[in-house]
Design an enzyme around this catalytic site. Structure first.
Site, short mmCIF file in Angstrom:
data_model
loop_
_atom_site.label_atom_id
_atom_site.label_comp_id
_atom_site.label_asym_id
_atom_site.label_seq_id
_atom_site.Cartn_x
_atom_site.Cartn_y
_atom_site.Cartn_z
N CYS A 1 0.82 -1.22 0.00
CA CYS A 1 0.00 0.00 0.00
C CYS A 1 0.86 1.27 0.00
O CYS A 1 1.49 1.57 -1.00
CB CYS A 1 -0.98 -0.04 1.17
SG CYS A 1 -2.43 1.01 0.91
N HIS B 1 -4.05 -5.40 0.03
CA HIS B 1 -3.72 -5.92 1.35
C HIS B 1 -3.85 -7.44 1.38
O HIS B 1 -4.95 -7.98 1.52
CB HIS B 1 -4.63 -5.29 2.41
CG HIS B 1 -4.30 -3.87 2.72
ND1 HIS B 1 -3.58 -3.50 3.84
CD2 HIS B 1 -4.56 -2.73 2.05
CE1 HIS B 1 -3.42 -2.19 3.85
NE2 HIS B 1 -4.01 -1.70 2.77
N GLU C 1 -3.07 -9.48 3.69
CA GLU C 1 -3.49 -10.03 4.99
C GLU C 1 -5.00 -10.18 5.07
O GLU C 1 -5.52 -10.96 5.86
CB GLU C 1 -2.97 -9.16 6.13
CG GLU C 1 -3.79 -7.91 6.43
CD GLU C 1 -3.61 -6.78 5.42
OE1 GLU C 1 -4.31 -5.77 5.54
OE2 GLU C 1 -2.76 -6.93 4.51
#
Length: 377
Positions: free
Chosen positions: A268, A351, A353
């Site tokens: 990011c 992202h 995760e």
């Protein structure tokens, strides 16, 4: 609930109801399309300085709890929801969303047409707004907004970054055991905290890396020396809030790491800072990408992955001169991943995760773990 009054940069003036913290707050309005995970969104430091409009109409029903925190607090300016449910119905809930927001000083705004606001932002772009439970006059709110700094003028990194280094050794949360896993780690890395999410740290540890989190104002020479001595296998550049172009000091430090050949991996904001460090300026998207259900195409495997996203800026296509594009966004074609041709440098815009969101993109952590351990990929 108190009345709350909203004024937007396009001149729109609205009245709604408030929950959570009271007061007057100025920030940038964006919208998030996630169907779940509102606590993870509220506690994501990348939302510092922003009001988040949820397209999911029912918010609050599962309450809040310690396990779903993505950071030490809540950094967004406020949230806007169609209907707020104040009675949690979840065995994991420890506190209602309203109590949580009040404790963290974040505004909650409800009984408002979030579909209209989403369409407005989509058509006109992200814009500044002010919300107040204290000021009800349109003209006064307009003055407050006009005299407040724009989000692009504020460095929120100093606010959200850790002040002292710390170790993180926990993996993903195990819902059967109701505890975090403790994977065996093979190599230590440093993670620069520009507003890092807890589940990113969990993902790095789950892949086999012991993570030492360091502040954004780190000393690059010290990091380089630790790498040369074999103490660390690389450096991770985290997500974070605001305009990356403001972070000149951080870009200069990243350039030093690059010139020393330190392996780098970024997500990011870190992805954007790497582009700036290579001399390619970022640009602001009209309304950004915010949600837990955004498809990106893995150009290396040809597979489509559903990802979590939270960014207002993107890197330019011209960066293909020095890097291979590894991921593309399937909504607008913007770059979502890069592998630089010189050095051992990888980055993704989304992202992996994925909290909230699916887990299919989390293999990216394993790639960096192999790099940090000196393996070829």
């Amino acid at each position: 609930m108190k009345k709350v009054y909203l004024y937007f940069a396009n001149g729109l003036f609205l009245e709604a109801k408030s929950f959570g913290a009271s007061g007057t707050s100025v920030g940038e309005i964006v919208f998030n399309t996630s169907m779940s995970g509102y606590q993870e969104i509220v506690t994501d430091p990348s939302y510092a300085g922003q009001f988040v409009t949820f397209t999911m109409p029912e918010i609050g029903i599962v309450g809040t709890n310690e396990q779903d925190m993505e950071s030490r607090g809540a950094f967004c300016k406020g949230i806007l929801v169609k209907r707020y449910n104040d009675t949690p119905s979840n065995f994991r809930s420890q506190e209602s969303l309203s109590e949580f927001l009040e404790r963290h000083g974040v505004m909650g705004i409800t009984e408002i047409d979030t579909r209209y606001l989403t369409k407005m932002v989509r058509q006109e772009g992200a814009m500044m707004m002010v919300a107040s439970t204290e000021v009800s006059q349109k003209e006064e709110l307009q003055k407050i907004l006009q005299s407040s700094p724009h989000i692009q003028e504020i460095n929120y990194i100093d606010e959200v970054s850790t002040k002292e280094p710390y170790l993180h050794d926990k993996g993903f949360f195990d819902f059967e055991e109701m505890d975090y896993t403790k994977p065996q780690t093979k190599k230590k890395i440093l993670a620069v905290d520009f507003g890092i999410k807890r589940n990113i740290l969990n993902g790095l540890v789950q892949a086999g890396l012991l993570v030492e989190v360091i502040p954004n104002d780190f000393d690059p020479k010290s990091v380089i020396e630790r790498y040369k001595q074999g103490e660390i296998g690389g450096v991770f550049l985290s997500n974070g809030p605001g305009d990356p172009a403001v972070l000149e000091k951080e870009v200069a430090s990243i350039k030093e790491l690059m010139s020393a050949g330190v392996p780098l991996f970024a997500i990011c904001l870190g992805h954007q800072l790497l582009a700036l460090a290579h001399g390619y300026p970022t640009y602001k998207l009209k309304f950004g990408h915010h949600g837990g259900n955004h498809p990106v195409k893995n150009l290396l495997s040809g597979e489509v992955e559903i990802t979590a996203q939270n960014h207002n800026y993107s890197v330019p296509d011209e960066i293909e001169e020095i890097a291979e594009v590894t991921y593309r966004n399937l909504f607008d074609g913007t770059i979502e991943g890069l592998k630089y041709k010189e050095g051992v440098i990888y980055s993704v815009q989304h992202h992996p995760e994925a909290s909230p969101g699916p887990k299919e993109a989390s293999s990216i952590f394993k790639i960096f773990a192999k790099i940090a351990c000196g393996e070829r990929i």
